[in-house]
Design a protein around this motif. Structure first.
Motif, PDB file in Angstrom:
ATOM      1  N   ARG A 160       4.249  13.645  -2.377  1.00 46.58           N
ATOM      2  CA  ARG A 160       5.425  12.877  -1.968  1.00 46.58           C
ATOM      3  C   ARG A 160       6.473  13.708  -1.217  1.00 46.58           C
ATOM      4  O   ARG A 160       6.892  13.339  -0.114  1.00 46.58           O
ATOM      5  CB  ARG A 160       6.049  12.227  -3.196  1.00 46.58           C
ATOM      6  N   VAL A 166       2.483   6.588  -3.401  1.00 41.90           N
ATOM      7  CA  VAL A 166       2.154   7.906  -2.835  1.00 41.90           C
ATOM      8  C   VAL A 166       2.075   8.896  -4.010  1.00 41.90           C
ATOM      9  O   VAL A 166       3.018   8.969  -4.806  1.00 41.90           O
ATOM     10  CB  VAL A 166       3.240   8.372  -1.828  1.00 41.90           C
ATOM     11  N   GLY A 168       8.313   6.023  -1.713  1.00 39.68           N
ATOM     12  CA  GLY A 168       7.000   6.639  -1.920  1.00 39.68           C
ATOM     13  C   GLY A 168       6.459   6.293  -3.300  1.00 39.68           C
ATOM     14  O   GLY A 168       5.275   5.995  -3.460  1.00 39.68           O
ATOM     15  N   HIS A 189       3.892   5.984   3.765  1.00 44.06           N
ATOM     16  CA  HIS A 189       2.693   5.947   2.913  1.00 44.06           C
ATOM     17  C   HIS A 189       1.411   5.867   3.733  1.00 44.06           C
ATOM     18  O   HIS A 189       0.384   5.460   3.212  1.00 44.06           O
ATOM     19  CB  HIS A 189       2.804   4.776   1.934  1.00 44.06           C
ATOM     20  N   ARG A 231       6.520  -3.868  -0.098  1.00 36.53           N
ATOM     21  CA  ARG A 231       5.600  -2.886  -0.704  1.00 36.53           C
ATOM     22  C   ARG A 231       4.839  -3.566  -1.844  1.00 36.53           C
ATOM     23  O   ARG A 231       5.141  -4.719  -2.174  1.00 36.53           O
ATOM     24  CB  ARG A 231       6.414  -1.704  -1.253  1.00 36.53           C
ATOM     25  N   ARG A 234       5.297  14.803   2.152  1.00 39.60           N
ATOM     26  CA  ARG A 234       5.200  13.645   3.064  1.00 39.60           C
ATOM     27  C   ARG A 234       6.601  13.208   3.537  1.00 39.60           C
ATOM     28  O   ARG A 234       6.777  12.846   4.697  1.00 39.60           O
ATOM     29  CB  ARG A 234       4.473  12.517   2.325  1.00 39.60           C
ATOM     30  N   ALA A 270      -0.009  -2.265   0.053  1.00 36.64           N
ATOM     31  CA  ALA A 270      -0.038  -0.797  -0.017  1.00 36.64           C
ATOM     32  C   ALA A 270      -0.506  -0.205   1.310  1.00 36.64           C
ATOM     33  O   ALA A 270      -0.312   0.977   1.557  1.00 36.64           O
ATOM     34  CB  ALA A 270      -0.954  -0.362  -1.147  1.00 36.64           C
ATOM     35  N   SER A 328       5.309   2.720  -3.280  1.00 36.49           N
ATOM     36  CA  SER A 328       4.098   2.502  -2.473  1.00 36.49           C
ATOM     37  C   SER A 328       2.891   3.229  -3.041  1.00 36.49           C
ATOM     38  O   SER A 328       1.802   3.128  -2.476  1.00 36.49           O
ATOM     39  CB  SER A 328       4.333   2.982  -1.039  1.00 36.49           C
TER      40      SER A 328
END
Lengths: 313, 258
Positions: free
Chosen positions: A116, A111, A106, A156, B90, A119, A81, A109
């Motif tokens: 989101r 977020v 996102g 992220h 991820r 970002r 992460a 990860s």
């Protein structure tokens, strides 16, 4: 605490029809990258750079060895992460738009939903793709895909970013922007680990570099240290277009450029060269030691490795 | 459900929709309306029987073709195109990726079957001008078809986790065909002797018993389906799909993504 510790990671593939022939892609690798560094991982094509990155990302499994990222085991989801990764020549789900793709990444990860969308717009702006809403990725050029790749790697807000050949497919302007972005990431306190075979990029950007060739680490150190070794030559520049005979007699390599002459001579001949110019009443502009470039250091390391391999055979 | 699995499933569904997989519904609608009009003109007594048989068989076959042809590329295509790299780097575990992909494909097939089911009922209404209580049995047949899809999806995914799309398609389709005749294989095993009995029995229980899910003919004749069969088929499909998915996860967990 180092950002990345590679503790003897090694990879041997089994190749051939019956998978009986071992092929070593990476010899045990020991490497430490400090927090907040821009670290260049250099090597020619097929040197083992991508294998190392794939090992660190958990995409391939090591034959032996391990790694720690931010002090934790590198395969922990909590670590993932906090890292971003741009693969070499990235390819994405081409039925999505850049916004949808980044929204999806996102989500994966972690977020937060509220941040989101903001970002996504922010990173797309940061990589120079502010106006691509509604355009599916299948219509993107190679350079645009590379920018999307960089955007997804930093989306992220990771602490450590891994870039595999980040300048690949970019035009000179794009490369310049990516260099600025890396500097910005460093300024934000992030650690950047990137592989490249473009040495000028590494020389401009990196605090430290490592050179890998045929799966083996050949050298590691601060760029300044590697390039500061004096080659035993000096560069003498004077005003004018005439080359004094005494200068030629010293064995100097002289080049006339405009109204100046540039000569490379052995540093032991420095006083004799200055005397020769005085005698001919030439106006001296500068005398500087010739330093090793990262490229010449790199080439010398690889040549030495080839020679050693040749002797072993 | 784990959120990451839901995100992966949702993206898989979106991929199927954007790749125009649901366009098969047009072909299905044309087939069914053509058949309904034709049957309505040439027969008086059996038009309902024909529409149910044809409609449900088409639902099953269309779905199986989608399950196989999407399922075989779910993992291998992602490896080949390297789209997996930016997913697995991820905080996504490999098993979450497999389960998400499976649920996404299963979801696509459920939605597809839902629209096809509406088509079947419309065709039925067209030929018989009314619905009767026994028509509700069609829902059981559709439920069994969906269970069948779960098995086929999981098998396609299993093959996709270690084999090329072409070989995966051959394996999955072969298992579907053999599985459709699993009852015959079991009968043959009962009659065989010696080593061939052992081999036939092992094969009969290893391949999915898809013939148990085919109740189309009996439902077309308005014969009820035993509750025990519904329970048995549900448990069997869930067990078989779980086993096949576990196999896919096990293989994928140990695979290098070169």
């Amino acid at each position: 605490m180092p950002a990345i510790e590679i503790l003897g990671l090694e990879k041997t593939y089994s190749v051939g029809f019956w998978r009986k022939r071992p092929k070593r892609a990476l010899f045990p690798l020991q490497l430490t990258v400090e927090d907040g560094e821009i670290f260049g991982f250099l090597g020619p094509n097929g040197a083992g750079k991508t294998t190392t990155l794939k090992l660190l990302m958990g995409l391939v499994y090591p034959t032996s060895g391990s790694a720690r990222i931010l002090g934790q085991d590198w395969n922990e989801p909590a670590v993932k992460a906090q890292i971003g990764f741009l693969p070499e020549q990235p390819y994405f789900y081409d039925y999505l738009t850049a916004h949808e793709l980044l929204e999806y990444y996102g989500q994966l990860s972690g977020v937060p939903a509220k941040q989101r969308s903001h970002r996504v717009n922010e990173v797309l702006h940061q990589v120079g793709l502010p106006d691509v809403k509604g355009l599916q990725l299948r219509k993107f050029s190679k350079g645009m895909l590379q920018r999307v790749g960089i955007a997804q790697a930093i989306l992220h807000d990771p602490k450590v970013v891994f870039f595999d050949e980040p300048m690949s497919g970019l035009d000179p302007m794009g490369r310049h922007e990516v260099r600025d972005l890396m500097d910005e990431l460093k300024y934000q306190g992030k650690t950047v680990f990137f592989s490249t075979h473009i040495l000028s990029d590494a020389e401009t950007l990196c605090d430290r570099v490592a050179i890998i060739h045929k799966g083996e680490l050949r050298g590691v150190g601060a760029v300044e240290d590697l390039t500061s070794s004096v080659q035993g030559k000096i560069e003498v520049i004077w005003q004018g277009t005439q080359i004094p005979a005494a200068m030629k007699a010293l064995g100097a390599e002289c080049h006339v450029s405009g109204d100046r002459v540039r000569a490379i001579v052995d540093e032991k001949q420095q006083d004799a060269a200055i005397d020769a110019l005085r005698r001919e009443r030439q106006q001296l502009v500068s005398i500087t030691p010739v330093r090793t470039t990262l490229e010449s250091y790199f080439v010398e390391k690889l040549r030495r490795a080839e020679t050693t391999a040749g002797k072993t055979v | 459900m784990n959120r990451r699995i839901a995100y992966i499933a949702s993206n898989t569904f979106r991929e199927a929709v954007r790749d125009r997989v649901l366009y098969n519904l047009i072909a299905f609608a044309l087939l069914l309306s053509g058949a309904a009009i034709l049957v309505g003109q040439i027969s008086i007594e059996i038009e309902k029987l024909v529409v149910i048989n044809l409609g449900l068989t088409a639902v099953s076959l269309f779905g199986v073709v989608i399950a196989i042809f999407i399922g075989i590329g779910l993992v291998s295509k992602e490896i080949e195109k390297r789209t997996l790299y930016t997913v697995l780097s991820r905080p996504v575990r490999r098993w979450e990726f497999i389960v998400g992909k499976f649920l996404g494909l299963a979801g696509t097939l459920v939605v597809n079957t839902f629209f096809m089911a509406i088509g079947v009922f419309l065709a039925l209404f067209y030929v018989s001008h009314k619905f009767v209580k026994a028509d509700a049995l069609i829902l059981i047949a559709l439920y069994f078809i969906i269970l069948e899809f779960l098995i086929v999806c999981s098998l396609s995914l299993l093959f996709s986790s270690f084999s090329s799309p072409l070989l995966s398609a051959v394996f999955a389709f072969s298992l579907f065909v053999v599985g459709s005749f699993a009852e015959d294989l079991r009968n043959f095993a009962g009659m065989a002797h010696g080593i061939s009995r052992w081999l036939a029995t092992a094969a009969a229980y290893l391949v999915p018993n898809l013939s148990a899910f085919n109740v189309i003919s009996s439902i077309a004749h308005e014969q009820p389906v035993a509750g025990q069969l519904i329970l048995h088929n549900t448990l069997y499909a869930l067990f078989y799909a779980t086993m096949a998915l576990s196999g896919a996860v096990l293989i994928f967990e140990h695979r290098d993504l070169k």
